[in-house]
Motif scaffolding. Structure first.
Motif, PDB file in Angstrom:
ATOM      1  N   UNK A   1      18.533  -5.540  -3.235  1.00  0.00           N
ATOM      2  CA  UNK A   1      17.866  -5.233  -4.491  1.00  0.00           C
ATOM      3  C   UNK A   1      16.624  -4.390  -4.226  1.00  0.00           C
ATOM      4  N   UNK A   2      16.824  -3.313  -3.471  1.00  0.00           N
ATOM      5  CA  UNK A   2      15.699  -2.498  -3.008  1.00  0.00           C
ATOM      6  C   UNK A   2      14.850  -1.978  -4.176  1.00  0.00           C
ATOM      7  N   UNK A   3      15.490  -1.600  -5.262  1.00  0.00           N
ATOM      8  CA  UNK A   3      14.742  -1.038  -6.387  1.00  0.00           C
ATOM      9  C   UNK A   3      14.238  -2.097  -7.368  1.00  0.00           C
TER      10      UNK A   3
ATOM     11  N   UNK B   1      12.857  -5.213   5.311  1.00  0.00           N
ATOM     12  CA  UNK B   1      11.493  -5.070   5.805  1.00  0.00           C
ATOM     13  C   UNK B   1      10.729  -3.990   5.067  1.00  0.00           C
ATOM     14  N   UNK B   2      11.379  -2.843   4.827  1.00  0.00           N
ATOM     15  CA  UNK B   2      10.711  -1.763   4.097  1.00  0.00           C
ATOM     16  C   UNK B   2      10.398  -2.217   2.674  1.00  0.00           C
ATOM     17  N   UNK B   3      11.350  -2.890   2.042  1.00  0.00           N
ATOM     18  CA  UNK B   3      11.109  -3.360   0.683  1.00  0.00           C
ATOM     19  C   UNK B   3       9.899  -4.289   0.620  1.00  0.00           C
ATOM     20  N   UNK B   4       9.775  -5.174   1.594  1.00  0.00           N
ATOM     21  CA  UNK B   4       8.652  -6.122   1.592  1.00  0.00           C
ATOM     22  C   UNK B   4       7.315  -5.413   1.797  1.00  0.00           C
TER      23      UNK B   4
ATOM     24  N   UNK C   1       1.721  -1.037   1.492  1.00  0.00           N
ATOM     25  CA  UNK C   1       1.147   0.282   1.807  1.00  0.00           C
ATOM     26  C   UNK C   1       2.146   1.431   1.698  1.00  0.00           C
ATOM     27  N   UNK C   2       3.419   1.152   1.380  1.00  0.00           N
ATOM     28  CA  UNK C   2       4.439   2.190   1.356  1.00  0.00           C
ATOM     29  C   UNK C   2       4.884   2.501  -0.072  1.00  0.00           C
ATOM     30  N   UNK C   3       5.053   3.797  -0.367  1.00  0.00           N
ATOM     31  CA  UNK C   3       5.643   4.236  -1.623  1.00  0.00           C
ATOM     32  C   UNK C   3       6.910   5.034  -1.321  1.00  0.00           C
ATOM     33  N   UNK C   4       7.904   4.917  -2.171  1.00  0.00           N
ATOM     34  CA  UNK C   4       9.122   5.708  -2.020  1.00  0.00           C
ATOM     35  C   UNK C   4       9.839   5.808  -3.355  1.00  0.00           C
ATOM     36  N   UNK C   5      10.748   6.770  -3.433  1.00  0.00           N
ATOM     37  CA  UNK C   5      11.596   6.887  -4.613  1.00  0.00           C
ATOM     38  C   UNK C   5      12.737   5.884  -4.498  1.00  0.00           C
TER      39      UNK C   5
ATOM     40  N   UNK D   1       4.335  -0.824  -1.921  1.00  0.00           N
ATOM     41  CA  UNK D   1       3.135  -1.036  -2.730  1.00  0.00           C
ATOM     42  C   UNK D   1       3.471  -1.139  -4.213  1.00  0.00           C
ATOM     43  N   UNK D   2       4.636  -0.619  -4.578  1.00  0.00           N
ATOM     44  CA  UNK D   2       5.062  -0.637  -5.978  1.00  0.00           C
ATOM     45  C   UNK D   2       6.577  -0.471  -6.027  1.00  0.00           C
ATOM     46  N   UNK D   3       7.148  -0.724  -7.180  1.00  0.00           N
ATOM     47  CA  UNK D   3       8.585  -0.543  -7.360  1.00  0.00           C
ATOM     48  C   UNK D   3       8.951   0.918  -7.131  1.00  0.00           C
TER      49      UNK D   3
END
Length: 337
Positions: free
Chosen positions: A334-336, A186-189, A153-157, A192-194
């Motif tokens: 490997x967040x990105x 946790x945020x990475x998991x 459910x989360x998007x980020x740059x 919603x998308x790369x």
């Protein structure tokens, strides 16, 4: 005479910034586009008669100043993000400034402990939440972003973007390196998308139904509301001010510093005093949808309408000291990826 000539040559070489040598001038290297600071430079010139020449450097400010050395025409730098300010200071390219006016206008947490840089305005790193799919109170802390309830459910740059690195640095300050690494995992998991795009692209993704919340800077709301196409994106979300478990909301700054070899030092200090003044901060904050920091100043009505928050009071230079660890753990998880 040599410095005057180098100043003239530099601004002739910088397209659209050509300027002759003036007896009363100040030369600024800026990470912000000239049009965004023009209301300030115009006001300063009107008040003092000092000409302001602005060179916009999208990147490479440290390298430029190092290459120019003592012959640099730059008197001062204007930039956004504490990491950029700290990079110039840590490279030995600035000098301290101490005046009663600046000290009165800039609270301690928004200036370098050694007086090498000073904040002008702040922006909060907040959550943009879907008005339709996220209930009030569903997210209240930065720690919440790692909760499995946000899976998909989360998007980020990019996690290595300067704004996200600063936020991760704040997590390190409050939870230590290992705690921050666990948080990033946790945020990475929950993505919603790369990670991709800029902060506005994340709000567009919420509008399009690709995610429900995103991480972004407050001022992008103002920029989107001012754009005919993007206004629809902005209208689909509301701003939520998370906190670090009662420690306050993470903020970053726009700031100013005096260069080590400033050829027009006296004029530059005058401009720094002007920029930190309440009147100038309100002009700057209104033009960029940010928050002025001088005591007694107020943000524009549009900005205050987004809600109130308490800023985390950690000195931003402390956060800059965590930058290398923040980048390291971002790469380790490997967040990105």
């Amino acid at each position: 005479m040599t410095k005057t000539l180098s100043t003239a040559l530099f601004f002739t070489a910088a397209a659209s910034l050509a300027a002759p040598a003036f007896a009363d001038e100040v030369n600024v290297y800026s990470y912000r586009q000239p049009e965004l600071i023009k209301p300030l430079t115009d006001a300063f010139t009107a008040e003092t008669g000092i000409k302001v020449n602005v060179a916009y450097l999208k990147k490479g400010m440290v390298e430029r100043l190092q290459a120019e050395g003592d012959r640099s025409p730059a008197d001062m730098i204007l930039t956004v993000d504490i990491s950029r300010l700290a990079a110039v200071v840590n490279a030995g390219l600035t000098q301290p400034v101490t005046t009663d006016a600046i000290n009165a206008n800039v609270p301690a947490q928004y200036r370098d402990p050694d007086n090498h840089w000073f904040g002008l305005t702040t922006r909060a790193r907040i959550v943009y939440a879907s008005k339709d799919r996220v209930a009030d109170g569903e997210v209240t802390t930065y720690e919440d972003l790692a909760d499995p309830k946000w899976e998909g459910r989360i998007c980020t740059r990019s996690g290595t973007n300067a704004y996200n690195v600063a936020l991760t640095s704040a997590v390190i300050e409050h939870h230590g390196v290992e705690g921050a690494k666990t948080w990033l995992e946790g945020v990475k998991s929950n993505l919603a998308r790369k990670p991709q795009g800029n902060d506005r692209a994340q709000v567009k993704a919420i509008w399009a139904g690709e995610c429900d919340i995103s991480i972004g800077n407050t001022y992008y709301m103002g920029k989107m509301l001012s754009d005919d196409e993007q206004k629809e994106w902005a209208d689909s979300v509301r701003i939520v001010f998370p906190e670090f478990e009662g420690k306050g909301t993470h903020v970053n700054i726009s700031g100013v510093a005096l260069t080590k070899s400033a050829p027009n030092k006296e004029n530059a200090v005058k401009m720094m005093e002007f920029l930190t003044s309440p009147a100038a901060q309100e002009i700057y904050a209104k033009a960029n949808f940010e928050y002025p920091i001088a005591p007694g100043t107020e943000a524009d009505a549009l900005v205050t309408g987004w809600g109130e928050f308490t800023a985390d009071d950690v000195n931003l230079m402390t956060l800059a000291g965590h930058r290398s660890d923040a980048l390291k753990i971002t790469e380790e998880v490997d967040f990105d990826g």
